[in-house]
Design an enzyme around this catalytic site. Structure first.
Site, PDB file in Angstrom:
ATOM      1  N   SER A   1       0.855  -1.112   0.011  1.00 34.11           N
ATOM      2  CA  SER A   1      -0.049   0.062  -0.131  1.00 34.11           C
ATOM      3  C   SER A   1       0.813   1.296  -0.110  1.00 34.11           C
ATOM      4  O   SER A   1       1.681   1.380   0.885  1.00 34.11           O
ATOM      5  CB  SER A   1      -0.758  -0.028   1.121  1.00 34.11           C
ATOM      6  OG  SER A   1      -1.573   1.231   1.378  1.00 34.11           O
TER       7      SER A   1
ATOM      8  N   LYS B   1      -1.133  -1.114  -4.282  1.00 34.02           N
ATOM      9  CA  LYS B   1      -2.261  -0.105  -4.035  1.00 34.02           C
ATOM     10  C   LYS B   1      -1.912   1.242  -3.702  1.00 34.02           C
ATOM     11  O   LYS B   1      -1.069   1.414  -3.339  1.00 34.02           O
ATOM     12  CB  LYS B   1      -2.949  -0.850  -2.773  1.00 34.02           C
ATOM     13  CG  LYS B   1      -3.848   0.218  -1.859  1.00 34.02           C
ATOM     14  CD  LYS B   1      -4.697  -0.428  -0.816  1.00 34.02           C
ATOM     15  CE  LYS B   1      -4.951   0.263   0.484  1.00 34.02           C
ATOM     16  NZ  LYS B   1      -5.492  -0.616   1.464  1.00 34.02           N
TER      17      LYS B   1
ATOM     18  N   LYS C   1      -2.723   5.103  -2.718  1.00 36.67           N
ATOM     19  CA  LYS C   1      -4.026   5.909  -2.298  1.00 36.67           C
ATOM     20  C   LYS C   1      -4.188   7.190  -3.139  1.00 36.67           C
ATOM     21  O   LYS C   1      -3.414   7.660  -3.725  1.00 36.67           O
ATOM     22  CB  LYS C   1      -3.213   6.571  -0.917  1.00 36.67           C
ATOM     23  CG  LYS C   1      -3.161   5.438   0.345  1.00 36.67           C
ATOM     24  CD  LYS C   1      -4.465   5.012   0.828  1.00 36.67           C
ATOM     25  CE  LYS C   1      -4.224   4.149   2.187  1.00 36.67           C
ATOM     26  NZ  LYS C   1      -5.359   3.682   2.557  1.00 36.67           N
TER      27      LYS C   1
ATOM     28  N   ASP D   1      -7.061   3.116  -3.401  1.00 36.58           N
ATOM     29  CA  ASP D   1      -7.784   3.120  -2.096  1.00 36.58           C
ATOM     30  C   ASP D   1      -8.241   4.607  -1.724  1.00 36.58           C
ATOM     31  O   ASP D   1      -7.087   5.688  -1.754  1.00 36.58           O
ATOM     32  CB  ASP D   1      -7.121   2.524  -0.819  1.00 36.58           C
ATOM     33  CG  ASP D   1      -7.880   2.548   0.397  1.00 36.58           C
ATOM     34  OD1 ASP D   1      -8.815   3.083   0.346  1.00 36.58           O
ATOM     35  OD2 ASP D   1      -7.230   2.118   1.518  1.00 36.58           O
TER      36      ASP D   1
ATOM     37  N   GLU E   1     -11.049   0.807  -3.786  1.00 35.98           N
ATOM     38  CA  GLU E   1     -11.314   0.697  -2.153  1.00 35.98           C
ATOM     39  C   GLU E   1     -12.042   1.800  -1.676  1.00 35.98           C
ATOM     40  O   GLU E   1     -11.535   2.968  -1.896  1.00 35.98           O
ATOM     41  CB  GLU E   1     -10.435   0.383  -1.549  1.00 35.98           C
ATOM     42  CG  GLU E   1     -10.388  -0.203  -0.109  1.00 35.98           C
ATOM     43  CD  GLU E   1      -9.074  -0.564   0.815  1.00 35.98           C
ATOM     44  OE1 GLU E   1      -8.069  -0.692   0.042  1.00 35.98           O
ATOM     45  OE2 GLU E   1      -8.972  -0.542   2.163  1.00 35.98           O
TER      46      GLU E   1
ATOM     47  N   ASP F   1     -13.901  -1.137   2.762  1.00 32.64           N
ATOM     48  CA  ASP F   1     -13.055  -1.483   4.030  1.00 32.64           C
ATOM     49  C   ASP F   1     -13.839  -0.650   5.147  1.00 32.64           C
ATOM     50  O   ASP F   1     -14.434  -1.282   6.001  1.00 32.64           O
ATOM     51  CB  ASP F   1     -11.940  -0.693   3.649  1.00 32.64           C
ATOM     52  CG  ASP F   1     -10.643  -0.237   4.869  1.00 32.64           C
ATOM     53  OD1 ASP F   1     -11.119  -0.526   5.900  1.00 32.64           O
ATOM     54  OD2 ASP F   1      -9.590   0.183   4.677  1.00 32.64           O
TER      55      ASP F   1
ATOM     56  N   LYS G   1     -10.066  -6.477   7.901  1.00 38.24           N
ATOM     57  CA  LYS G   1      -9.394  -5.953   8.869  1.00 38.24           C
ATOM     58  C   LYS G   1      -9.595  -6.557  10.237  1.00 38.24           C
ATOM     59  O   LYS G   1     -11.032  -6.298  10.792  1.00 38.24           O
ATOM     60  CB  LYS G   1      -9.065  -4.551   9.165  1.00 38.24           C
ATOM     61  CG  LYS G   1      -8.481  -3.846   8.018  1.00 38.24           C
ATOM     62  CD  LYS G   1      -8.222  -2.336   8.027  1.00 38.24           C
ATOM     63  CE  LYS G   1      -7.768  -1.773   6.699  1.00 38.24           C
ATOM     64  NZ  LYS G   1      -7.736  -0.269   6.572  1.00 38.24           N
TER      65      LYS G   1
ATOM     66  N   GLY H   1      -4.364  -3.880   5.954  1.00 32.93           N
ATOM     67  CA  GLY H   1      -3.460  -3.512   6.921  1.00 32.93           C
ATOM     68  C   GLY H   1      -3.667  -2.229   7.846  1.00 32.93           C
ATOM     69  O   GLY H   1      -4.272  -1.163   7.203  1.00 32.93           O
TER      70      GLY H   1
HETATM   71  O1  OSB Z   1      -7.256   2.248   4.413  1.00 33.45           O
HETATM   72  O2  OSB Z   1      -6.190   0.421   4.292  1.00 33.45           O
HETATM   73  C1  OSB Z   1      -6.437   1.725   4.952  1.00 33.45           C
HETATM   74  C2  OSB Z   1      -3.404   2.313   6.984  1.00 33.45           C
HETATM   75  C3  OSB Z   1      -4.029   3.117   8.083  1.00 33.45           C
HETATM   76  C4  OSB Z   1      -5.414   2.965   8.010  1.00 33.45           C
HETATM   77  C5  OSB Z   1      -6.000   2.825   6.979  1.00 33.45           C
HETATM   78  C6  OSB Z   1      -5.468   2.182   5.751  1.00 33.45           C
HETATM   79  C7  OSB Z   1      -4.028   1.922   5.846  1.00 33.45           C
HETATM   80  C8  OSB Z   1      -3.248   1.245   4.726  1.00 33.45           C
HETATM   81  C9  OSB Z   1      -2.060   0.784   5.213  1.00 33.45           C
HETATM   82  O3  OSB Z   1      -3.653   1.188   3.575  1.00 33.45           O
HETATM   83  C10 OSB Z   1      -1.813  -0.592   5.040  1.00 33.45           C
HETATM   84  C11 OSB Z   1      -0.439  -1.087   5.644  1.00 33.45           C
HETATM   85  O4  OSB Z   1      -0.425  -1.598   6.692  1.00 33.45           O
HETATM   86  O5  OSB Z   1       0.490  -1.255   5.074  1.00 33.45           O
HETATM   87 MG    MG Z   2      -8.741   1.036   3.203  1.00 33.48          MG
END
Ligand code: OSB
Ligand code: MG
Length: 378
Positions: free
Chosen positions: A136, A162, A164, A189, A214, A239, A263, A291
């Site tokens: 990510s 992934k 953001k 995401d 996402e 999510d 999660k 994550g």
């Molecule tokens: O939306 O998946 C998410 C981290 C903190 C809060 C929300 C998200 C995330 C990540 C990080 O995308 C994923 C990781 O732990 O590498």
């Molecule tokens: Mg997410």
């Protein structure tokens, strides 16, 4: 298993580099590690997968610690637990606070599997296999910077990338990545950065044949997502909106998503994660493990869960070195050719490193009695 003592270790950790999402930038955070100790000295570990601010969801490390201390620990201490599957129900007298509940529920799963001399995945019903991993990537300053990050991670062997996104850092960023990497498993995401008004804008993503988008819409929505999904050919993955089995059931029924990110923290623990996994499997909705920038404790739980059969899409379970200079566990979680092996040993396998714990420690609180200033329902 008789729960004799519970210890909360609050530590401060700092990410190697800041992680930016549509809701903010994270660099350091406090984590509350939950250690459950039974009468024979067997210990199990869990982790609050919160950050210091309530920006991903309503919980913070501080609220999780408070709920643990004043409500969840008094409920569980000095109790005989014959099956970790009992814990979720025992904690249901507290509304929501899923991350707090999950920290203690997962610690009990770890202790229970250690007590039974079994790796956690066996108790969960999973099958030992190498776990394919995705990466990510937080929002970058320019499409060019994003492309160079993606190049590095594709080269490292990650099976899914992934990215953001947020308004102002979306279509152009994805276009550039897709142009450079026409064939990779790519997804975006949005962390709830859009609304239905952006439907035409989001439709532009369809041309990039993403694996999924996402959580494009509100953190608490499943209705608007069902409307958006009819307009998009890109599968929607939820999510933030999925907190319970029933949320998943309703989202599937409404057609709000085609994929679900599970999660453990967000849904209140491993038992609820298994239930959601099984429901999705029945409805042919693939799942993957999200994550929360966990330390090695939370990440080990994630890896064990990912051994369940419907986790068919690589999760956000990157190796320790991607987050921390020094992880909290004895042996770093490492990746080889894009795969991670389940840590060897009983329970989660990973052992907490006491020296590292001491260095990062802010506060240690031990509980051996069921005392609470509040009435706790029996
Ligand atoms: O939306 O998946 C998410 C981290 C903190 C809060 C929300 C998200 C995330 C990540 C990080 O995308 C994923 C990781 O732990 O590498
Ligand atoms: Mg997410």
């Amino acid at each position: 298993m008789f729960i004799k003592e519970i210890v909360l270790h609050t530590i401060s950790v700092s990410l190697k580099s800041p992680f930016t999402t549509s809701f903010g930038t994270l660099q350091t955070k406090e984590v509350c590690l939950v250690e459950v100790i039974d009468e024979s000295g067997v210990t199990g570990w869990g982790e609050t997968v919160t950050s210091d601010e309530p920006y991903y969801n309503e919980e913070t490390t501080e609220t999780a610690r408070y709920i643990l201390k004043d409500f969840l620990i008094p409920k569980l201490i000095k109790k005989e637990i014959s099956d970790p599957m009992e814990v979720h129900q025992m904690l249901s007298f507290v509304r929501r606070h899923h991350i707090a509940k999950s920290a203690i529920e997962t610690a009990i799963w770890d202790a229970f599997s250690k007590k039974n001399n079994k790796p956690l995945y066996e108790l969960l019903g999973g099958e030992k296999k190498p776990i394919a991993v995705g990466k990510s990537i937080g929002i970058q300053n320019s499409p060019e910077e994003l492309v160079s990050k993606v190049a590095q991670y594709v080269n490292d062997g990650f099976h899914k990338i992934k990215v953001k996104i947020a308004p102002g850092a979306d279509i152009d960023y994805i276009r550039k990545v897709r142009k450079e990497f026409p064939d990779i498993n790519l997804m975006a995401d949005a962390n709830s950065a859009y609304s239905l008004k952006d439907t035409e804008h989001l439709k532009q993503l369809d041309q990039f044949h993403l694996l999924m988008i996402e959580q494009p819409l509100a953190h608490d929505d499943i209705i608007d997502h069902s409307i958006l999904q009819k307009e998009l050919s890109t599968p929607i993955c939820l999510d933030e909106s999925i907190h319970t089995y029933d949320d998943a059931r309703k989202a599937i029924e409404l057609g709000s998503c085609k994929i679900i990110n599970i999660k453990i923290g967000r849904v209140g623990g491993l038992q609820e994660s298994i239930r959601i996994h099984d429901l999705c499997k029945k409805h042919k909705i693939p799942v993957w493990c999200g994550g929360m920038l966990e330390t090695g404790v939370g990440r080990s739980h994630n890896l064990h869960m990912t051994t369940l059969s419907n986790f068919t899409i690589p999760g956000d379970t990157a190796p320790s070195s991607h987050y921390w200079d020094e992880d909290i566990i004895e042996e770093d979680i490492v990746m080889e050719k894009g795969y991670i092996r389940i840590p060897k040993g009983n329970g989660i396998g990973s052992e907490v490193c006491r020296t590292s714990l001491q260095e990062k420690l802010i506060q240690r609180e031990s509980f051996q009695s069921a005392y609470s200033a509040h009435p706790i329902p029996v």
